[in-house]
Design a protein around this motif. Structure first.
Motif, PDB file in Angstrom:
ATOM      1  N   ALA A  25       2.150   1.936  -3.386  1.00 10.65           N
ATOM      2  CA  ALA A  25       1.125   2.563  -4.232  1.00 10.65           C
ATOM      3  C   ALA A  25       1.021   4.058  -3.955  1.00 10.65           C
ATOM      4  N   ASN A  53      -6.192  -0.826  -1.385  1.00 14.05           N
ATOM      5  CA  ASN A  53      -5.218  -0.422  -2.396  1.00 14.05           C
ATOM      6  C   ASN A  53      -5.721   0.772  -3.188  1.00 14.05           C
ATOM      7  N   SER A  86      -7.406  -5.545  -0.949  1.00 16.72           N
ATOM      8  CA  SER A  86      -7.608  -5.165  -2.346  1.00 16.72           C
ATOM      9  C   SER A  86      -8.311  -3.817  -2.455  1.00 16.72           C
ATOM     10  N   LEU A 106       0.836  -1.206   0.000  1.00 17.27           N
ATOM     11  CA  LEU A 106       0.000   0.000   0.000  1.00 17.27           C
ATOM     12  C   LEU A 106       0.870   1.255   0.000  1.00 17.27           C
ATOM     13  N   VAL A 147      -0.914  -7.133  -3.149  1.00 19.93           N
ATOM     14  CA  VAL A 147      -1.627  -7.066  -1.870  1.00 19.93           C
ATOM     15  C   VAL A 147      -2.635  -8.209  -1.748  1.00 19.93           C
ATOM     16  N   LEU A 194       0.696  -4.099  -8.321  1.00 19.01           N
ATOM     17  CA  LEU A 194       0.399  -3.661  -6.956  1.00 19.01           C
ATOM     18  C   LEU A 194      -0.890  -4.297  -6.451  1.00 19.01           C
ATOM     19  N   GLN A 195      -1.909  -4.356  -7.330  1.00 20.72           N
ATOM     20  CA  GLN A 195      -3.178  -4.969  -6.941  1.00 20.72           C
ATOM     21  C   GLN A 195      -2.990  -6.453  -6.620  1.00 20.72           C
TER      22      GLN A 195
END
Length: 410
Positions: free
Chosen positions: A208, A328, A325, A205, A313, A309-310
């Motif tokens: 991101a 994020n 999710s 996170l 996590v 990134l999705q």
């Protein structure tokens, strides 16, 4: 790919359109509601606040709601929020309606990503998630320019009425095409919260927040860069934004297969490329044709970060990926706000309209450093299987596809 992914992409198209169209409608809204453009700019922030608050809150409240029903409820809330925006009598009510429309954003993408990953066979989960995100990128090519043009000619309220209609179409598609996805009997809010507290999830996170802030440090001021530095007229702003959207779509198409093959290398590569392209943009901005090419590349490498990134996590949250999710997308919206603020601060300090590109490059490098740190801290067991193939753990649930959805190709 299952047709259910088309329903998710349609919903993503509507969400992407309403999220970004306000930037192009600010002068129209300000004039109609008798306020200034800077004040009307708070409507952009209002939507982001809704996303940041709604992603963890609505996901937590819906932790025991069946996935398909949850998607329909979230899209219904989105539709009501946009209808309220179209009918808002004043600035205050419009701001409240924008918060309402933003509330389901993160939760929808959070739940939708989990559903998309469960609809396909092992090794294609990232491609499925990227397909859903294509709706978001296409919104920047078609939805936002068309909705902006509509708002300029028929009034900004007409834009939100059209988005309301898209919401209704998305609800119909979700109801028809998305199969029943069973909940894990062990799933609970406590389990979701514990998964969200995992060190690797938190570092994902944080990656991101910093990495994607590099994109929005520039994107937020791309219109001004187009007229003040590139030398194009105001009428060219829509074209430049569409080119950025084309880049986003290309990035989403490439990111899915790459993430399925090697998650962390894709993340490292996209963040490193983002930093380099942002530095280059500081110089290519002064050459019109080179600036346009760089805008496309910037959109591509910037959006390439979203899928890994999705999936990261979701993978690290293991058996309780939904809250992580969804969170994020709160992180992405914090990146939007933070990147825009830091880019604007550089301009306000007198560093010029090219300075947000360098600010963005620094943010991308920080994001890359956080991602690399997370990779080094990962356990040998986790590091050996940090791929998109099994984000939901060993006992990954399969969607129960109804006969009607099989017949439709899902």
């Amino acid at each position: 790919m299952p047709l259910a992914l088309l329903a998710l992409a349609i919903a993503a198209f509507g969400i992407g359109t309403t999220e970004f169209v306000m930037m192009g409608l600010l002068p129209n809204v300000a004039d109609d509601l008798h306020t200034s453009v800077p004040t009307a700019g708070y409507l952009v922030s209002a939507y982001a606040i809704g996303v940041v608050l709604g992603a963890p809150l609505l996901t937590a409240l819906g932790s025991r709601v069946p996935r398909k029903r949850m998607l329909l409820l979230l899209m219904a809330l989105f539709t009501v929020g946009n209808l309220a925006s179209a009918l808002a009598p004043g600035f205050g009510t419009l701001a409240a309606a924008r918060v309402l429309a933003g509330l389901p954003h993160g939760a929808f993408f959070g739940v939708g990503a989990v559903v998309a990953a469960r609809l396909v066979r092992e090794g294609r989960q990232a491609r499925a998630v990227a397909t859903m995100f294509l709706g978001l990128t296409v919104a920047n090519i078609v939805g936002v320019p068309a909705a902006t043009l509509l708002g300029q000619h028929l009034g900004w309220r007409a834009t939100f009425l059209v988005v309301t209609a898209i919401g209704l179409v998305a609800m119909a598609a979700l109801a028809r095409l998305v199969p029943h996805v069973p909940l894990d009997d062990r799933q609970s809010l406590g389990r979701e919260l514990r998964a969200l507290g995992d060190r690797q999830v938190l570092l994902g996170l944080l990656t991101a927040v910093f990495g994607f802030a590099g994109v929005f440090a520039v994107y937020s001021y791309l219109a001004s860069m187009t007229t003040e530095v590139m030398g194009f007229g105001q009428s060219s702003v829509t074209l430049v934004l569409a080119l950025f959207g084309i880049g986003m779509t290309l990035g989403a198409l490439v990111a899915g297969p790459l993430t399925d093959r090697a998650l962390r290398p894709t993340l490292y590569g996209s963040l490193g490329a983002l930093a380099l392209v942002l530095v280059a943009f500081r110089f290519t901005m002064h050459v019109p044709w080179a600036a346009l090419v760089t805008v496309v590349v910037l959109g591509a490498v910037g959006f390439m970060t979203t899928t890994p990134l999705q999936m990261l996590v979701m993978n690290k949250a293991r058996h309780a990926p939904t809250l992580a999710s969804a969170s994020n997308h709160s992180a992405f919206n914090l990146a939007n706000a933070g990147g825009a603020w830091l880019g604007g601060a550089a301009v306000a300090a007198g560093w010029g309209w090219t300075s947000p590109a360098l600010v963005g490059a620094v943010l991308a490098v920080v994001g890359l450093a956080v991602a690399a740190t997370a990779g080094l801290l990962d356990t040998p067991k986790g590091a050996s299987r940090v791929v998109a193939g099994s984000p939901l753990g060993e006992d990954r649930e399969r969607a129960e596809v109804s006969p009607s959805s099989r017949a439709s190709g899902s």
